[in-house]
Design a protein around this motif. Structure first.
Motif, PDB file in Angstrom:
ATOM      1  N   ARG A   1     -31.358  58.876 -26.182  1.00 14.52           N
ATOM      2  CA  ARG A   1     -31.541  59.346 -24.780  1.00 14.52           C
ATOM      3  C   ARG A   1     -31.899  58.234 -23.908  1.00 14.52           C
ATOM      4  O   ARG A   1     -32.926  57.722 -24.083  1.00 14.52           O
ATOM      5  CB  ARG A   1     -32.494  60.640 -24.549  1.00 14.52           C
ATOM      6  CG  ARG A   1     -32.461  61.302 -23.515  1.00 14.52           C
ATOM      7  CD  ARG A   1     -33.699  62.373 -23.338  1.00 14.52           C
ATOM      8  NE  ARG A   1     -33.546  63.397 -24.457  1.00 14.52           N
ATOM      9  CZ  ARG A   1     -32.823  64.538 -24.203  1.00 14.52           C
ATOM     10  NH1 ARG A   1     -32.364  64.796 -22.997  1.00 14.52           N
ATOM     11  NH2 ARG A   1     -32.644  65.406 -25.177  1.00 14.52           N
TER      12      ARG A   1
ATOM     13  N   CYS B   1     -30.420  58.251 -17.724  1.00 15.76           N
ATOM     14  CA  CYS B   1     -29.378  59.062 -17.765  1.00 15.76           C
ATOM     15  C   CYS B   1     -29.636  60.624 -18.039  1.00 15.76           C
ATOM     16  O   CYS B   1     -30.664  60.925 -18.767  1.00 15.76           O
ATOM     17  CB  CYS B   1     -28.320  58.750 -18.786  1.00 15.76           C
ATOM     18  SG  CYS B   1     -26.549  59.467 -18.822  1.00 15.76           S
TER      19      CYS B   1
ATOM     20  N   PHE C   1     -27.089  62.749 -18.847  1.00 18.78           N
ATOM     21  CA  PHE C   1     -25.755  62.946 -19.778  1.00 18.78           C
ATOM     22  C   PHE C   1     -26.038  63.538 -21.249  1.00 18.78           C
ATOM     23  O   PHE C   1     -24.987  63.945 -21.863  1.00 18.78           O
ATOM     24  CB  PHE C   1     -24.280  62.144 -19.568  1.00 18.78           C
ATOM     25  CG  PHE C   1     -24.304  61.954 -18.023  1.00 18.78           C
ATOM     26  CD1 PHE C   1     -23.305  62.824 -17.182  1.00 18.78           C
ATOM     27  CD2 PHE C   1     -24.612  60.845 -17.273  1.00 18.78           C
ATOM     28  CE1 PHE C   1     -22.839  62.527 -15.915  1.00 18.78           C
ATOM     29  CE2 PHE C   1     -23.985  60.585 -16.044  1.00 18.78           C
ATOM     30  CZ  PHE C   1     -23.247  61.397 -15.437  1.00 18.78           C
TER      31      PHE C   1
ATOM     32  N   ARG D   1     -19.987  53.087 -25.710  1.00 23.36           N
ATOM     33  CA  ARG D   1     -20.941  51.946 -25.481  1.00 23.36           C
ATOM     34  C   ARG D   1     -20.555  51.074 -26.625  1.00 23.36           C
ATOM     35  O   ARG D   1     -19.486  51.329 -27.343  1.00 23.36           O
ATOM     36  CB  ARG D   1     -22.314  52.566 -25.727  1.00 23.36           C
ATOM     37  CG  ARG D   1     -22.487  52.999 -26.944  1.00 23.36           C
ATOM     38  CD  ARG D   1     -23.792  53.779 -27.188  1.00 23.36           C
ATOM     39  NE  ARG D   1     -25.005  52.994 -26.683  1.00 23.36           N
ATOM     40  CZ  ARG D   1     -26.144  53.507 -26.442  1.00 23.36           C
ATOM     41  NH1 ARG D   1     -26.439  54.745 -26.568  1.00 23.36           N
ATOM     42  NH2 ARG D   1     -27.234  52.538 -26.383  1.00 23.36           N
TER      43      ARG D   1
HETATM   44  S1  SF4 Z   1     -24.385  59.263 -21.786  1.00 16.51           S
HETATM   45 FE1  SF4 Z   1     -24.531  57.179 -22.637  1.00 16.51          FE
HETATM   46  S2  SF4 Z   1     -25.837  56.392 -20.945  1.00 16.51           S
HETATM   47 FE2  SF4 Z   1     -26.414  58.549 -20.931  1.00 16.51          FE
HETATM   48  S3  SF4 Z   1     -27.815  59.125 -22.610  1.00 16.51           S
HETATM   49 FE3  SF4 Z   1     -25.920  59.231 -23.686  1.00 16.51          FE
HETATM   50  S4  SF4 Z   1     -25.888  57.339 -24.429  1.00 16.51           S
HETATM   51 FE4  SF4 Z   1     -27.359  56.926 -23.041  1.00 16.51          FE
END
Ligand code: SF4
Ligand SMILES: C[S@@+](CC[C@H](N)C(=O)[O-])C[C@H]1O[C@@H](n2cnc3c(N)ncnc32)[C@H](O)[C@@H]1O
Length: 468
Positions: free
Chosen positions: A68, A72, A74, A150
Protein backbone atom coordinates in the motif's frame (compact mmCIF):
# COMPACT_ATOMS: atom_id res chain seq x y z
CA UNK A 1 -25.10 36.50 -15.05
CA UNK A 2 -23.46 35.17 -11.88
CA UNK A 3 -19.67 34.83 -11.77
CA UNK A 4 -17.87 33.67 -8.63
CA UNK A 5 -14.17 33.32 -7.85
CA UNK A 6 -14.51 29.53 -7.73
CA UNK A 7 -15.41 29.78 -11.43
CA UNK A 8 -13.01 32.51 -12.54
CA UNK A 9 -10.08 32.24 -10.12
CA UNK A 10 -8.88 35.50 -8.60
CA UNK A 11 -6.84 38.39 -9.99
CA UNK A 12 -3.23 38.05 -8.88
CA UNK A 13 0.20 39.20 -10.08
CA UNK A 14 1.17 35.51 -10.11
CA UNK A 15 -1.74 33.41 -11.43
CA UNK A 16 0.37 30.25 -11.55
CA UNK A 17 0.68 30.29 -7.79
CA UNK A 18 -2.44 32.12 -6.69
CA UNK A 19 -5.33 32.01 -9.22
CA UNK A 20 -7.02 29.32 -7.12
CA UNK A 21 -6.24 28.14 -3.60
CA UNK A 22 -5.86 24.43 -4.19
CA UNK A 23 -6.55 21.85 -6.90
CA UNK A 24 -10.22 21.05 -6.44
CA UNK A 25 -10.29 17.35 -7.42
CA UNK A 26 -8.45 14.83 -9.61
CA UNK A 27 -11.06 15.27 -12.39
CA UNK A 28 -13.93 17.62 -13.14
CA UNK A 29 -17.39 16.67 -14.30
CA UNK A 30 -21.08 16.85 -13.69
CA UNK A 31 -23.28 13.89 -13.97
CA UNK A 32 -26.83 14.88 -14.83
CA UNK A 33 -27.56 11.16 -14.41
CA UNK A 34 -29.52 9.08 -11.95
CA UNK A 35 -28.96 5.50 -10.82
CA UNK A 36 -30.91 2.95 -12.86
CA UNK A 37 -31.71 -0.69 -12.27
CA UNK A 38 -30.65 -3.01 -15.05
CA UNK A 39 -32.83 -6.10 -15.19
CA UNK A 40 -31.82 -9.27 -17.02
CA UNK A 41 -33.87 -8.42 -20.09
CA UNK A 42 -32.19 -5.02 -20.44
CA UNK A 43 -28.74 -6.53 -19.84
CA UNK A 44 -29.35 -9.09 -22.58
CA UNK A 45 -30.67 -6.41 -24.89
CA UNK A 46 -27.56 -4.27 -24.36
CA UNK A 47 -25.17 -7.05 -25.34
CA UNK A 48 -27.29 -8.01 -28.34
CA UNK A 49 -27.60 -4.46 -29.67
CA UNK A 50 -24.90 -2.96 -31.93
CA UNK A 51 -23.17 0.13 -30.56
CA UNK A 52 -23.99 3.67 -31.71
CA UNK A 53 -20.50 4.86 -30.75
CA UNK A 54 -17.95 5.66 -33.41
CA UNK A 55 -14.98 5.45 -31.01
CA UNK A 56 -14.70 2.89 -28.28
CA UNK A 57 -12.41 1.35 -25.71
CA UNK A 58 -12.13 -1.55 -23.29
CA UNK A 59 -11.16 -0.93 -19.67
CA UNK A 60 -10.03 -4.00 -17.73
CA UNK A 61 -9.37 -3.64 -14.01
CA UNK A 62 -6.83 -5.75 -12.07
CA UNK A 63 -7.41 -4.82 -8.42
CA UNK A 64 -4.30 -6.23 -6.68
CA UNK A 65 -1.19 -4.64 -5.16
CA UNK A 66 1.74 -6.07 -3.22
CA UNK A 67 2.09 -2.98 -1.06
CA UNK A 68 0.00 0.00 0.00
CA UNK A 69 1.83 3.13 -1.16
CA UNK A 70 1.54 6.18 1.11
CA UNK A 71 0.00 8.54 -1.48
CA UNK A 72 -2.45 6.19 -3.16
CA UNK A 73 -5.90 4.89 -2.37
CA UNK A 74 -6.22 2.60 -5.37
CA UNK A 75 -5.08 -0.35 -3.20
CA UNK A 76 -7.97 -2.81 -3.14
CA UNK A 77 -6.72 -6.35 -2.51
CA UNK A 78 -3.40 -7.86 -1.47
CA UNK A 79 -1.61 -9.65 -4.33
CA UNK A 80 -1.94 -13.31 -3.27
CA UNK A 81 -0.99 -15.56 -6.25
CA UNK A 82 -3.98 -17.91 -5.85
CA UNK A 83 -6.43 -15.03 -5.53
CA UNK A 84 -4.98 -13.42 -8.64
CA UNK A 85 -5.04 -16.66 -10.61
CA UNK A 86 -8.74 -17.32 -9.77
CA UNK A 87 -9.54 -13.76 -10.75
CA UNK A 88 -7.63 -13.92 -14.03
CA UNK A 89 -9.31 -17.19 -15.05
CA UNK A 90 -12.79 -15.74 -14.45
CA UNK A 91 -11.91 -12.41 -16.02
CA UNK A 92 -10.48 -13.97 -19.19
CA UNK A 93 -13.59 -16.21 -19.52
CA UNK A 94 -15.81 -13.16 -19.28
CA UNK A 95 -13.73 -11.30 -21.86
CA UNK A 96 -13.91 -14.27 -24.23
CA UNK A 97 -17.70 -14.43 -23.90
CA UNK A 98 -18.13 -10.66 -24.21
CA UNK A 99 -15.90 -10.47 -27.30
CA UNK A 100 -18.35 -12.61 -29.31
CA UNK A 101 -21.48 -10.58 -28.53
CA UNK A 102 -23.18 -8.41 -31.17
CA UNK A 103 -22.34 -5.34 -29.04
CA UNK A 104 -18.61 -6.07 -29.06
CA UNK A 105 -18.51 -7.21 -32.68
CA UNK A 106 -20.44 -4.25 -34.06
CA UNK A 107 -17.52 -1.79 -34.18
CA UNK A 108 -13.76 -2.20 -33.66
CA UNK A 109 -12.10 -0.89 -30.49
CA UNK A 110 -9.55 1.90 -30.77
CA UNK A 111 -7.82 1.37 -27.48
CA UNK A 112 -7.63 -1.01 -24.51
CA UNK A 113 -6.42 -0.09 -21.03
CA UNK A 114 -5.54 -2.69 -18.42
CA UNK A 115 -5.33 -0.68 -15.21
CA UNK A 116 -5.29 -1.19 -11.48
CA UNK A 117 -4.06 -1.79 -8.90
CA UNK A 118 -0.97 -3.32 -10.39
CA UNK A 119 -1.61 -5.35 -13.55
CA UNK A 120 2.15 -5.94 -14.00
CA UNK A 121 1.99 -8.12 -10.86
CA UNK A 122 0.13 -10.92 -12.67
CA UNK A 123 2.32 -13.75 -13.95
CA UNK A 124 3.86 -13.95 -17.43
CA UNK A 125 1.39 -16.74 -18.35
CA UNK A 126 -1.56 -14.67 -17.10
CA UNK A 127 -0.36 -11.71 -19.16
CA UNK A 128 -0.32 -13.95 -22.26
CA UNK A 129 -3.79 -15.32 -21.48
CA UNK A 130 -5.18 -11.82 -20.94
CA UNK A 131 -3.56 -10.54 -24.14
CA UNK A 132 -5.14 -13.39 -26.13
CA UNK A 133 -8.56 -12.70 -24.59
CA UNK A 134 -8.25 -9.03 -25.62
CA UNK A 135 -7.28 -10.02 -29.16
CA UNK A 136 -10.65 -11.85 -29.37
CA UNK A 137 -12.32 -8.43 -29.63
CA UNK A 138 -12.36 -6.61 -32.96
CA UNK A 139 -9.59 -4.01 -32.69
CA UNK A 140 -8.68 -1.26 -35.14
CA UNK A 141 -5.37 -1.70 -36.94
CA UNK A 142 -2.56 -0.60 -34.62
CA UNK A 143 -4.95 -0.23 -31.69
CA UNK A 144 -3.26 1.03 -28.54
CA UNK A 145 -3.20 -1.72 -25.88
CA UNK A 146 -1.79 -0.56 -22.52
CA UNK A 147 -0.62 -2.56 -19.53
CA UNK A 148 -0.30 -0.42 -16.39
CA UNK A 149 1.76 -1.14 -13.32
CA UNK A 150 5.20 -0.84 -11.84
CA UNK A 151 8.74 -1.76 -12.84
CA UNK A 152 9.42 -3.93 -9.79
CA UNK A 153 8.77 -7.55 -10.72
CA UNK A 154 8.14 -6.77 -14.39
CA UNK A 155 10.76 -9.12 -15.82
CA UNK A 156 11.68 -10.01 -19.40
CA UNK A 157 9.30 -12.99 -19.49
CA UNK A 158 6.37 -10.69 -18.67
CA UNK A 159 7.50 -8.04 -21.16
CA UNK A 160 7.96 -10.59 -23.95
CA UNK A 161 4.65 -12.34 -23.28
CA UNK A 162 2.90 -8.98 -23.27
CA UNK A 163 4.49 -7.96 -26.58
CA UNK A 164 3.81 -11.36 -28.16
CA UNK A 165 0.13 -11.09 -27.21
CA UNK A 166 -0.72 -7.64 -28.46
CA UNK A 167 0.30 -5.18 -25.71
CA UNK A 168 2.16 -2.23 -27.22
CA UNK A 169 2.14 0.38 -24.45
CA UNK A 170 3.39 0.12 -20.87
CA UNK A 171 2.57 2.72 -18.25
CA UNK A 172 4.75 2.49 -15.14
CA UNK A 173 4.22 4.40 -11.92
CA UNK A 174 7.63 5.76 -10.96
CA UNK A 175 6.25 8.63 -8.81
CA UNK A 176 9.75 9.87 -7.87
CA UNK A 177 13.18 8.54 -8.81
CA UNK A 178 14.66 9.74 -5.53
CA UNK A 179 15.57 6.72 -3.41
CA UNK A 180 14.76 8.38 -0.06
CA UNK A 181 11.42 9.82 -1.27
CA UNK A 182 10.54 6.42 -2.72
CA UNK A 183 11.31 4.67 0.54
CA UNK A 184 9.13 7.15 2.45
CA UNK A 185 6.30 6.53 -0.01
CA UNK A 186 6.57 2.75 0.41
CA UNK A 187 7.98 2.07 -3.06
CA UNK A 188 10.32 -0.78 -4.02
CA UNK A 189 13.66 -0.24 -5.82
CA UNK A 190 16.17 2.58 -5.83
CA UNK A 191 16.89 5.16 -8.49
CA UNK A 192 19.67 3.23 -10.27
CA UNK A 193 17.56 0.07 -10.54
CA UNK A 194 14.67 2.03 -12.08
CA UNK A 195 16.88 3.90 -14.52
CA UNK A 196 18.62 0.73 -15.67
CA UNK A 197 15.33 -1.13 -16.26
CA UNK A 198 13.69 1.80 -18.04
CA UNK A 199 16.69 2.14 -20.31
CA UNK A 200 16.43 -1.56 -21.21
CA UNK A 201 12.68 -1.55 -21.84
CA UNK A 202 12.82 1.66 -23.88
CA UNK A 203 15.21 0.06 -26.37
CA UNK A 204 12.27 -1.84 -27.84
CA UNK A 205 11.77 -0.62 -31.43
CA UNK A 206 8.00 -0.05 -31.26
CA UNK A 207 6.57 -0.40 -27.73
CA UNK A 208 5.74 2.82 -25.94
CA UNK A 209 7.17 3.13 -22.42
CA UNK A 210 5.46 5.77 -20.30
CA UNK A 211 6.15 6.82 -16.71
CA UNK A 212 4.08 8.65 -14.09
CA UNK A 213 5.73 11.17 -11.77
CA UNK A 214 4.03 12.90 -8.84
CA UNK A 215 5.05 16.32 -7.50
CA UNK A 216 4.27 17.23 -3.89
CA UNK A 217 5.28 13.93 -2.25
CA UNK A 218 6.54 14.13 1.35
CA UNK A 219 10.30 14.76 1.39
CA UNK A 220 10.34 15.79 -2.30
CA UNK A 221 11.98 19.24 -2.38
CA UNK A 222 12.25 21.40 -5.49
CA UNK A 223 15.84 20.17 -5.93
CA UNK A 224 14.68 16.56 -5.87
CA UNK A 225 11.87 17.37 -8.31
CA UNK A 226 14.38 18.93 -10.69
CA UNK A 227 16.42 15.73 -10.53
CA UNK A 228 13.21 13.73 -11.13
CA UNK A 229 12.59 15.67 -14.35
CA UNK A 230 16.20 15.22 -15.42
CA UNK A 231 15.95 11.48 -14.79
CA UNK A 232 12.63 11.25 -16.68
CA UNK A 233 14.28 12.89 -19.69
CA UNK A 234 17.34 10.65 -19.48
CA UNK A 235 15.69 7.29 -18.74
CA UNK A 236 14.64 6.55 -22.31
CA UNK A 237 10.86 6.62 -21.66
CA UNK A 238 8.77 7.78 -24.61
CA UNK A 239 6.13 9.56 -22.56
CA UNK A 240 5.76 11.10 -19.11
CA UNK A 241 2.82 12.18 -16.94
CA UNK A 242 3.35 14.84 -14.28
CA UNK A 243 0.63 14.56 -11.63
CA UNK A 244 0.16 16.89 -8.72
CA UNK A 245 -0.27 14.95 -5.47
CA UNK A 246 -3.98 14.94 -4.67
CA UNK A 247 -5.04 14.52 -1.06
CA UNK A 248 -7.03 11.30 -1.28
CA UNK A 249 -9.07 10.54 1.81
CA UNK A 250 -7.92 7.44 3.66
CA UNK A 251 -4.41 7.10 2.22
CA UNK A 252 -1.41 6.99 4.58
CA UNK A 253 -0.33 10.58 3.85
CA UNK A 254 -3.86 11.77 4.61
CA UNK A 255 -4.10 9.78 7.85
CA UNK A 256 -0.72 11.10 9.02
CA UNK A 257 -1.65 14.68 8.22
CA UNK A 258 -4.82 14.34 10.31
CA UNK A 259 -2.42 13.74 13.20
CA UNK A 260 -0.31 16.73 12.16
CA UNK A 261 2.47 14.51 10.76
CA UNK A 262 4.32 14.41 7.44
CA UNK A 263 5.55 11.01 6.20
CA UNK A 264 8.84 12.52 4.99
CA UNK A 265 12.26 10.98 4.41
CA UNK A 266 14.82 10.20 7.12
CA UNK A 267 16.34 13.65 6.54
CA UNK A 268 13.37 15.81 5.50
CA UNK A 269 9.83 16.45 6.61
CA UNK A 270 9.35 18.92 3.76
CA UNK A 271 6.10 18.78 1.83
CA UNK A 272 5.48 21.30 -0.96
CA UNK A 273 2.57 23.69 -0.47
CA UNK A 274 0.24 24.59 -3.33
CA UNK A 275 2.47 27.49 -4.50
CA UNK A 276 5.59 25.32 -4.57
CA UNK A 277 3.68 22.64 -6.46
CA UNK A 278 2.70 25.25 -9.02
CA UNK A 279 6.41 26.07 -9.43
CA UNK A 280 7.21 22.37 -9.68
CA UNK A 281 4.66 21.96 -12.48
CA UNK A 282 6.05 25.02 -14.27
CA UNK A 283 9.60 23.73 -13.95
CA UNK A 284 8.63 20.32 -15.35
CA UNK A 285 6.56 21.72 -18.22
CA UNK A 286 9.14 24.33 -19.24
CA UNK A 287 12.08 21.95 -19.01
CA UNK A 288 10.37 19.25 -21.06
CA UNK A 289 9.28 21.75 -23.68
CA UNK A 290 12.56 23.70 -23.84
CA UNK A 291 13.79 23.49 -27.38
CA UNK A 292 17.43 24.25 -26.75
CA UNK A 293 18.31 20.61 -27.37
CA UNK A 294 16.29 20.02 -30.52
CA UNK A 295 16.62 16.24 -30.43
CA UNK A 296 15.47 16.03 -26.82
CA UNK A 297 12.41 18.26 -27.14
CA UNK A 298 9.22 16.87 -25.67
CA UNK A 299 5.79 17.55 -27.09
CA UNK A 300 2.84 18.35 -24.83
CA UNK A 301 -0.21 16.12 -25.53
CA UNK A 302 -2.29 17.36 -22.60
CA UNK A 303 -1.84 19.53 -19.53
CA UNK A 304 -0.08 16.70 -17.71
CA UNK A 305 1.27 14.42 -20.47
CA UNK A 306 4.29 14.81 -22.77
CA UNK A 307 5.94 12.56 -25.34
CA UNK A 308 9.36 12.53 -26.95
CA UNK A 309 8.54 9.96 -29.61
CA UNK A 310 5.54 9.64 -31.91
CA UNK A 311 5.01 5.99 -30.94
CA UNK A 312 3.48 7.40 -27.74
CA UNK A 313 -0.11 8.38 -28.63
CA UNK A 314 -2.02 8.38 -25.32
CA UNK A 315 -5.19 7.40 -27.18
CA UNK A 316 -7.03 5.93 -24.19
CA UNK A 317 -6.55 8.97 -21.96
CA UNK A 318 -7.50 11.37 -24.69
CA UNK A 319 -10.59 9.44 -25.87
CA UNK A 320 -11.76 8.75 -22.30
CA UNK A 321 -12.04 12.52 -21.83
CA UNK A 322 -14.17 12.72 -24.97
CA UNK A 323 -16.88 10.59 -23.39
CA UNK A 324 -16.54 7.62 -25.78
CA UNK A 325 -18.01 4.17 -25.05
CA UNK A 326 -15.76 2.22 -22.67
CA UNK A 327 -16.84 -1.36 -21.94
CA UNK A 328 -15.74 -2.10 -18.35
CA UNK A 329 -14.49 -5.46 -17.08
CA UNK A 330 -13.30 -6.70 -13.70
CA UNK A 331 -14.05 -5.86 -10.08
CA UNK A 332 -13.82 -2.08 -9.72
CA UNK A 333 -13.81 -1.53 -13.49
CA UNK A 334 -15.69 1.55 -14.70
CA UNK A 335 -16.93 2.63 -18.12
CA UNK A 336 -20.14 2.90 -20.08
CA UNK A 337 -22.51 0.80 -22.19
CA UNK A 338 -24.92 2.44 -24.66
CA UNK A 339 -24.41 5.78 -22.87
CA UNK A 340 -25.04 4.37 -19.37
CA UNK A 341 -22.18 5.01 -16.95
CA UNK A 342 -21.18 1.83 -15.11
CA UNK A 343 -19.01 0.99 -12.13
CA UNK A 344 -18.60 -2.67 -11.20
CA UNK A 345 -18.50 -3.66 -7.54
CA UNK A 346 -15.03 -3.47 -5.95
CA UNK A 347 -15.89 -6.40 -3.69
CA UNK A 348 -14.00 -9.43 -5.04
CA UNK A 349 -16.26 -12.08 -3.54
CA UNK A 350 -19.38 -10.29 -4.76
CA UNK A 351 -17.80 -10.04 -8.20
CA UNK A 352 -16.90 -13.77 -8.25
CA UNK A 353 -20.30 -14.77 -6.96
CA UNK A 354 -22.01 -12.93 -9.78
CA UNK A 355 -20.37 -15.26 -12.27
CA UNK A 356 -20.50 -18.49 -10.27
CA UNK A 357 -22.72 -21.18 -11.81
CA UNK A 358 -24.54 -21.72 -8.49
CA UNK A 359 -28.22 -21.64 -7.56
CA UNK A 360 -27.92 -18.05 -6.31
CA UNK A 361 -26.48 -17.10 -9.65
CA UNK A 362 -29.04 -18.95 -11.73
CA UNK A 363 -29.67 -15.88 -13.80
CA UNK A 364 -26.03 -15.58 -14.65
CA UNK A 365 -25.80 -19.23 -15.66
CA UNK A 366 -28.64 -18.48 -18.03
CA UNK A 367 -26.65 -15.56 -19.39
CA UNK A 368 -23.59 -17.79 -19.82
CA UNK A 369 -25.67 -20.35 -21.69
CA UNK A 370 -26.75 -17.54 -24.00
CA UNK A 371 -23.10 -16.54 -24.34
CA UNK A 372 -23.46 -13.20 -22.60
CA UNK A 373 -21.13 -11.85 -19.92
CA UNK A 374 -22.36 -12.06 -16.31
CA UNK A 375 -24.22 -9.09 -14.88
CA UNK A 376 -21.98 -7.88 -12.07
CA UNK A 377 -23.40 -5.86 -9.14
CA UNK A 378 -22.43 -2.22 -9.06
CA UNK A 379 -23.71 1.19 -10.05
CA UNK A 380 -25.39 1.98 -13.37
CA UNK A 381 -26.44 5.48 -14.37
CA UNK A 382 -28.92 6.81 -16.89
CA UNK A 383 -27.36 8.46 -19.96
CA UNK A 384 -26.15 11.97 -19.22
CA UNK A 385 -27.95 14.26 -21.69
CA UNK A 386 -25.08 16.74 -21.71
CA UNK A 387 -22.25 14.16 -21.92
CA UNK A 388 -21.16 14.98 -25.47
CA UNK A 389 -21.45 18.73 -24.83
CA UNK A 390 -19.46 18.51 -21.57
CA UNK A 391 -16.79 16.37 -23.22
CA UNK A 392 -15.96 19.22 -25.62
CA UNK A 393 -14.96 21.37 -22.62
CA UNK A 394 -13.20 18.61 -20.71
CA UNK A 395 -11.10 17.60 -23.66
CA UNK A 396 -10.46 21.17 -24.81
CA UNK A 397 -9.38 22.50 -21.42
CA UNK A 398 -7.33 19.38 -20.70
CA UNK A 399 -5.50 19.72 -24.01
CA UNK A 400 -4.90 23.45 -23.38
CA UNK A 401 -6.95 24.69 -26.37
CA UNK A 402 -10.73 24.97 -26.51
CA UNK A 403 -11.61 25.30 -30.17
CA UNK A 404 -14.84 27.22 -30.81
CA UNK A 405 -15.60 25.43 -34.08
CA UNK A 406 -17.01 22.53 -32.04
CA UNK A 407 -19.50 24.90 -30.32
CA UNK A 408 -22.49 26.93 -31.43
CA UNK A 409 -21.84 30.68 -31.58
CA UNK A 410 -24.54 31.31 -28.92
CA UNK A 411 -22.80 28.94 -26.53
CA UNK A 412 -19.50 30.78 -26.96
CA UNK A 413 -21.30 34.11 -26.39
CA UNK A 414 -22.94 32.71 -23.25
CA UNK A 415 -19.57 31.63 -21.87
CA UNK A 416 -17.76 34.81 -22.91
CA UNK A 417 -17.87 36.53 -19.48
CA UNK A 418 -16.19 33.49 -17.94
CA UNK A 419 -13.59 33.30 -20.71
CA UNK A 420 -12.84 37.03 -20.34
CA UNK A 421 -12.42 36.68 -16.59
CA UNK A 422 -9.97 33.82 -17.18
CA UNK A 423 -8.08 36.03 -19.63
CA UNK A 424 -7.96 38.91 -17.14
CA UNK A 425 -6.70 36.54 -14.45
CA UNK A 426 -3.84 35.28 -16.63
CA UNK A 427 -5.30 31.79 -17.09
CA UNK A 428 -6.06 31.95 -20.82
CA UNK A 429 -5.86 34.05 -23.97
CA UNK A 430 -8.95 34.54 -26.07
CA UNK A 431 -9.51 35.20 -29.77
CA UNK A 432 -12.37 34.62 -32.20
CA UNK A 433 -11.46 31.01 -32.83
CA UNK A 434 -10.33 29.54 -29.54
CA UNK A 435 -9.44 29.88 -25.90
CA UNK A 436 -5.79 28.95 -25.23
CA UNK A 437 -4.71 28.18 -21.70
CA UNK A 438 -1.53 29.78 -20.38
CA UNK A 439 0.95 27.75 -18.34
CA UNK A 440 -0.97 28.91 -15.24
CA UNK A 441 -4.23 27.84 -16.88
CA UNK A 442 -2.84 24.42 -17.69
CA UNK A 443 -1.76 23.98 -14.07
CA UNK A 444 -5.25 24.98 -12.86
CA UNK A 445 -7.17 23.36 -15.72
CA UNK A 446 -9.19 20.98 -13.52
CA UNK A 447 -10.32 23.95 -11.39
CA UNK A 448 -11.26 25.76 -14.60
CA UNK A 449 -13.27 22.76 -15.83
CA UNK A 450 -15.01 22.59 -12.45
CA UNK A 451 -15.60 26.36 -12.62
CA UNK A 452 -17.06 26.10 -16.11
CA UNK A 453 -19.53 23.39 -15.08
CA UNK A 454 -20.44 25.47 -12.01
CA UNK A 455 -20.98 28.47 -14.30
CA UNK A 456 -23.27 26.41 -16.56
CA UNK A 457 -25.22 25.08 -13.55
CA UNK A 458 -25.67 28.61 -12.18
CA UNK A 459 -26.29 30.26 -15.54
CA UNK A 460 -28.09 27.54 -17.51
CA UNK A 461 -27.96 27.43 -21.25
CA UNK A 462 -30.91 26.48 -23.47
CA UNK A 463 -31.21 22.68 -23.62
CA UNK A 464 -31.54 22.72 -27.37
CA UNK A 465 -28.01 24.10 -27.70
CA UNK A 466 -26.60 21.37 -25.46
CA UNK A 467 -28.25 18.66 -27.44
CA UNK A 468 -27.20 20.05 -30.82
S1 SF4 B 1 -2.13 1.10 -7.20
FE1 SF4 B 1 0.12 1.25 -7.40
S2 SF4 B 1 0.57 3.18 -6.41
FE2 SF4 B 1 -1.47 2.56 -5.69
S3 SF4 B 1 -1.15 1.35 -3.80
FE3 SF4 B 1 -1.20 -0.07 -5.50
S4 SF4 B 1 0.98 -0.33 -6.02
FE4 SF4 B 1 0.84 1.54 -4.85
C1 LIG C 1 -3.81 3.46 -10.27
S1 LIG C 1 -2.19 3.99 -10.00
C2 LIG C 1 -1.34 2.51 -10.53
C3 LIG C 1 0.14 2.63 -10.36
C4 LIG C 1 0.93 1.37 -10.14
N1 LIG C 1 0.22 0.35 -9.45
C5 LIG C 1 2.18 1.71 -9.38
O1 LIG C 1 2.50 1.05 -8.40
O2 LIG C 1 2.86 2.65 -9.75
C6 LIG C 1 -1.95 5.07 -11.40
C7 LIG C 1 -1.26 6.38 -11.08
O3 LIG C 1 -2.08 7.19 -10.27
C8 LIG C 1 -1.25 8.21 -9.70
N2 LIG C 1 -1.68 8.51 -8.34
C9 LIG C 1 -1.99 7.65 -7.37
N3 LIG C 1 -2.32 8.32 -6.23
C10 LIG C 1 -2.20 9.64 -6.51
C11 LIG C 1 -2.40 10.85 -5.77
N4 LIG C 1 -2.76 10.81 -4.49
N5 LIG C 1 -2.20 12.02 -6.40
C12 LIG C 1 -1.82 12.07 -7.69
N6 LIG C 1 -1.62 10.97 -8.44
C13 LIG C 1 -1.81 9.77 -7.87
C14 LIG C 1 0.17 7.63 -9.67
O4 LIG C 1 1.06 8.45 -10.40
C15 LIG C 1 0.02 6.28 -10.29
O5 LIG C 1 1.12 5.93 -11.09
Amino acid sequence: MILTSSMTGIASPDPLQHAFKVKSAPHAGRSGSRPVTVDDALWQQWWQTPTQADKRALYIHIPFCRKRCSFCNFFENGAKPERISDYMTTLCNQLTIAAQTPLAQSQPFDTVYVGGGTPTDITADEIAHLGRAIQGFPLVKNAEVTLEGRLNGFDDDKFNNALDNGFNRFSFGVQSFDTAVRKAAGRFDDKDTLLARLQQLSQHPTASIVIDLIFGLPGQTMDIWQQDIEAAMACGAHGVDLYQLIGLAGNRIDKASEKGKILGTDSSEFQADSQTRANMYAYGAKTLEANTLESKQWQRLSSCHWRRDKRERSIYNSLAKSGIEILPFGAGGGGSIHGHGMMNTRDLSEWHQAQAPSKEAEVNSQLASQCLPAKVPGMTLSPNPSAAFDAIFKRGLDSGVLNFTALEADVVTHLHPLFEAWQQHGLATLDNHCLSLTLAGRFWNVNMQTGLFEFLATNPIAEAKIAS
